[in-house]
Design an enzyme around this catalytic site. Structure first.
Site, short mmCIF file in Angstrom:
data_model
loop_
_atom_site.label_atom_id
_atom_site.label_comp_id
_atom_site.label_asym_id
_atom_site.label_seq_id
_atom_site.Cartn_x
_atom_site.Cartn_y
_atom_site.Cartn_z
N ASN A 55 5.50 1.10 1.14
CA ASN A 55 6.20 -0.41 1.65
C ASN A 55 7.60 -0.04 1.49
O ASN A 55 8.36 -1.18 1.33
CB ASN A 55 5.80 -1.30 0.61
CG ASN A 55 4.22 -1.50 0.77
OD1 ASN A 55 3.53 -1.32 -0.39
ND2 ASN A 55 3.68 -1.50 1.81
N ALA A 91 0.92 -1.76 4.73
CA ALA A 91 1.43 -3.17 5.27
C ALA A 91 2.35 -2.90 6.23
O ALA A 91 3.43 -2.23 5.92
CB ALA A 91 1.72 -3.89 4.25
N SER A 119 0.74 -0.99 -0.23
CA SER A 119 -0.10 -0.08 0.00
C SER A 119 0.86 1.27 -0.02
O SER A 119 2.08 1.22 0.32
CB SER A 119 -1.04 -0.08 1.12
OG SER A 119 -1.31 -1.04 1.26
#
Length: 825
Positions: A520, A348, A280
């Site tokens: 990320n 994440a 994400s």
């Protein structure tokens, strides 16, 4: 065409901003009421996009309404989500899903989850019980009038829902789709296999050097979300770290990785770990970075694209909650939203919260392992999987003192088990997330982050102009001798010594740069893991470079980053300057120099603004052709043939792409090699072997042009790559059907952006919010095939980078009301 001149984006991007700034009810919402409901009743009001807002006076009633609304919109999706995480898909879908069910059942311990539920305080327990009761209430209504309310997917699949949801089911949907999906990863066995292969091919010394150069721990050039000027505590490194560990670790049978990948693919419904696209993005412009002094908070969680939508929009008002936003799989917590005072989001988690242990087995009994000088018997439980149209299947799940056994390598007298720092704390983490929605400031919010044991990235903004980031996780204190890239020795000599304090997790409030961004990437300096391989090549630079290009951005420009990064070629910016340097002395008419100039003029966006079915201009095609050729030329002398494919894919979207994309694995190695002594990762092995790097760049370009000429002809205006369509699959992330096989939806051009986007604008006057979450709010299809009016009504909005306003006050909601329902509970 520059994105800022794209007429579609200009029109709908402005529409989104105008809707948020003018159409939403601005200002901090007053205390929520019960919507006029009498005692023992709740009210569900739906807006013009079908978003339910639940009003109730107590916790059980509030979440009863939540569960009921979810069942109205997503009954089949949630039934299949429950079956997917519990491992009961085969019971209704047949033998094809046995592997999926095995993967699911071997990933958690039911007794642990039930024990955690039993310990919940009453008000927390009411969240789960109320949600389940509300869901069941709607199922009973459906069963009482099947001809009107039974979703067509149940009829086609040949089974019916049951009104038997419990608090355990509600918890397990979150655990299976959030905790287990994003906190259960490890690359340690694959890394050990890589080390073995390199040593076998190049000898122990060179093989280890290659391993360190391919899979490093820290690159000081890697972009971090906590700026590198911020000092955080980190475990001390040692030049001898891992030496004894490597000497004691055995070989890994190739079959072990094949089996693990098969289980993982079945469990996740996608591709093996080392090639899976992930996750994400998030960007926040604080008051010092915007032209009007507002805070603009945008989140694009990338869960992949499915039908119905991965996320569910809801408002919860009462019992101490007043929140609006979106949440995955209708979890009883709004993961992306606002409460009128603060706004929040997530990507994440990157923290290393797991260790794989290599267990030495008893040669006479593969279910006994060595620990602290003695052979111990593994724990064992037997699961029975019911299979439609076939006999039951029995599954034995084993465990050691470290955790669940992930695989057996009997030829090498070994087994592998995973120790998870968050085992037994799944619900503590979930409840903390729920309670964080009630926070009114950074201190309150951070207090909930302290309770989170799983790994996740959290983001914060408030109406006072503060922006913040924290990456909560329960971080183990590992032995100083442990190389975290590889499995730990399971004999008792490499045990954890406790857990690091919360102050050690990456966190920052109001960074001096005035913005926060994440795609990320590495959370903070020194924050590494077994498979992250954070480096200078990182797609988060697509945000950072644009933020740094101007002192301040308008709110419209902050939103437009969504467009620019969705179509950005995530490899190009690292290599075009090298290509131009390598070709600058060629004659003006040389095709290689002309190709370099074509790349230099390119905006590095893979656009198709007219929906022609082809990306605009030859530059995108040239880059995609040159890059894998350059990878192979660079690496073929040093990597064994079996490893080359893992570093040959440049990472672009194709027909099989079901998630987000990032730069190719080979791009990191190529860029470091081109930097040479300037690279953050020491280039102990010269991949160029003394050859002229510019000559190799030109040679690769010449080969690329020859191949393109053969494929397209000599006219470069025809060198246009077909676009990848943006596909919404009727299966959930775990590979289980969640809609009918005929319910695949598409948009013309792939967008590397969030599964949903939510945008909050915060000022002293309050918060405005807009969201987009295609296909639509409801996945309901009636028995006669009629679809809900909100089945796919956000597809065009998503395509055009628009977003719909969310109503944050009762008055604003009533002015945009579609329906009202009062329920007793």
């Amino acid at each position: 065409m520059q994105s800022s001149q794209n007429p579609v984006f200009r029109r709908l991007g402005a529409l989104c901003v105008a809707a948020v700034l003018a159409g939403c009810a601005a200002g901090t919402a007053p205390p929520a009421d019960s919507g006029g409901s009498p005692a023992g009743a709740l009210t569900i009001k739906r807006d013009s996009y079908g978003v339910p807002h639940v009003y109730a006076n107590d916790t059980r009633g509030l979440f009863h309404g939540f569960g009921y609304a979810v069942a109205e919109d997503r009954l089949f999706q949630m039934e299949m989500a429950r079956r997917a995480v519990l491992g009961t898909v085969s019971e209704v879908m047949g033998p094809d899903y046995v592997a999926l069910d095995k993967g699911s059942r071997s990933g958690f311990t039911p007794a642990s989850i039930r024990a955690q539920l039993a310990k919940l305080p009453a008000d927390d327990a009411a969240i789960f019980a109320g949600y389940a009761a509300g869901f069941n209430a709607r199922v009973r209504e459906v069963l009482a009038d099947k001809s009107k309310w039974m979703p067509k997917q149940f009829i086609d699949a040949g089974f019916e829902p049951k009104a038997d949801w419990t608090d355990y089911d509600v918890a397990m949907v979150w655990i299976g789709t959030m905790a287990n999906r994003f906190s259960n990863a490890s690359s340690e066995i694959a890394n050990l296999r890589l080390l073995n292969q390199l040593k076998q091919a190049r000898g122990d010394v060179v093989g280890k050097q290659l391993f360190d150069q391919i899979l490093w721990l820290e690159d000081p050039l890697a972009p971090t979300t906590v700026p590198r000027t911020t000092k955080l505590a980190a475990q001390a490194d040692s030049p001898t770290r891992g030496e004894a560990q490597m000497a004691r670790l055995g070989q890994v049978s190739p079959e072990v990785l094949v089996a693990m990948n098969d289980v993982d693919a079945a469990r996740r419904g996608v591709v093996p770990t080392e090639t899976r696209p992930t996750a994400s993005n998030l960007w926040i412009a604080g008051p010092s970075k915007t032209t009007d002094g507002s805070t603009v908070f945008i989140n694009g969680p990338q869960f992949g694209w499915v039908n119905p939508s991965y996320v569910f929009a809801v408002g919860l008002h009462g019992a101490g909650f007043d929140v609006t936003g979106n949440t995955p799989f209708a979890h009883p917590v709004v993961l992306f939203g606002t409460n009128g005072k603060i706004s929040w989001g997530a990507t994440a988690g990157p923290q290393d919260v797991n260790d794989i242990y290599q267990e030495k087995l008893n040669p006479a009994n593969p279910h006994e392992y060595l620990f602290n000088g003695q052979m111990r018997k593994m724990g064992q439980r037997t699961e029975v999987i019911k299979v439609k149209g076939a006999p039951d299947v029995s599954l034995d799940v084993y465990s050691t003192v470290h955790g669940l056994v992930t695989s057996f390598d009997v030829p090498n007298n070994a087994a592998y088990s995973m120790r998870r720092s968050w085992d037994g704390l799944e619900l503590e983490s979930m409840v903390a997330w729920i309670r964080s929605m009630q926070a009114q400031n950074w201190t309150d919010w951070l207090a909930q982050a302290r309770r989170v044991a799983i790994t996740i990235n959290w983001y914060y903004a408030d109406t006072d102009g503060n922006i913040g980031y924290v990456s909560p996780a329960r971080l183990p204190i590992r032995p100083a001798s442990q190389d975290v890239r590889l499995p730990a020795i399971g004999d008792g000599s490499m045990e954890w010594a406790g857990f690091r304090p919360f102050s050690d997790v990456p966190q920052v409030l109001n960074p001096a740069q005035g913005y926060i961004s994440n795609w990320n990437n590495q959370p903070a300096p020194g924050s590494t893991g077994d498979g992250n391989n954070y480096g200078a090549v990182d797609r988060v630079n697509e945000f950072n470079r644009r933020f740094e290009a101007k002192p301040r951005l308008t709110p419209d420009e902050v939103w437009r980053l969504n467009y620019d990064t969705a179509f950005a070629d995530t490899n190009a910016r690292y290599f075009i300057s090298f290509i131009n340097e390598a070709t600058k002395d060629l004659p003006p008419g040389d095709p290689v120099r002309q190709a370099a100039q074509t790349l230099a003029r390119w905006n590095m966006l893979d656009e198709d603004t007219r929906d022609t079915g082809r990306y605009e201009g030859a530059a995108a095609t040239i880059m995609r052709e040159w890059l894998p050729i350059m990878y192979r030329k660079l690496l073929q002398a040093d990597l064994p043939p079996a490893l080359l494919p893992a570093y040959s894919n440049p990472g672009y979207a194709n027909a099989d792409t079901v998630g987000s994309i990032r730069p190719g694995n080979g791009s990191k190695l190529l860029y470091n090699a081109l930097l040479g002594s300037r690279a953050g990762v020491p280039q102990t092995i010269d991949f160029f072997h003394g050859a002229d790097k510019n000559a190799m760049i030109r040679s690769a370009m010449s080969d690329a042009l020859a191949q393109l000429t053969t494929r397209f002809g000599a006219d470069q205006s025809k060198w246009l790559t077909p676009v990848t369509r943006h596909t919404f699959l009727p299966k959930n992330f775990i590979g289980a059907p969640q809609a009918g096989p005929d319910e695949t939806l598409t948009l013309p051009t792939y967008m590397n952006r969030g599964t949903q986007n939510h945008k909050a604008v915060l000022t002293k006057q309050g918060v405005t919010l807009c969201t987009v979450a295609p296909p639509g709010q409801s996945g309901f299809i009636a028995p006669d095939g009629r679809k809900s009016g909100h089945y796919a009504d956000q597809m065009q909005l998503y395509k055009d980078f628009g977003c719909k306003p969310e109503w944050l006050t009762p008055a604003a909601l009533d002015a945009n009301l579609e329906s009202t329902k009062v329920l007793k509970y």
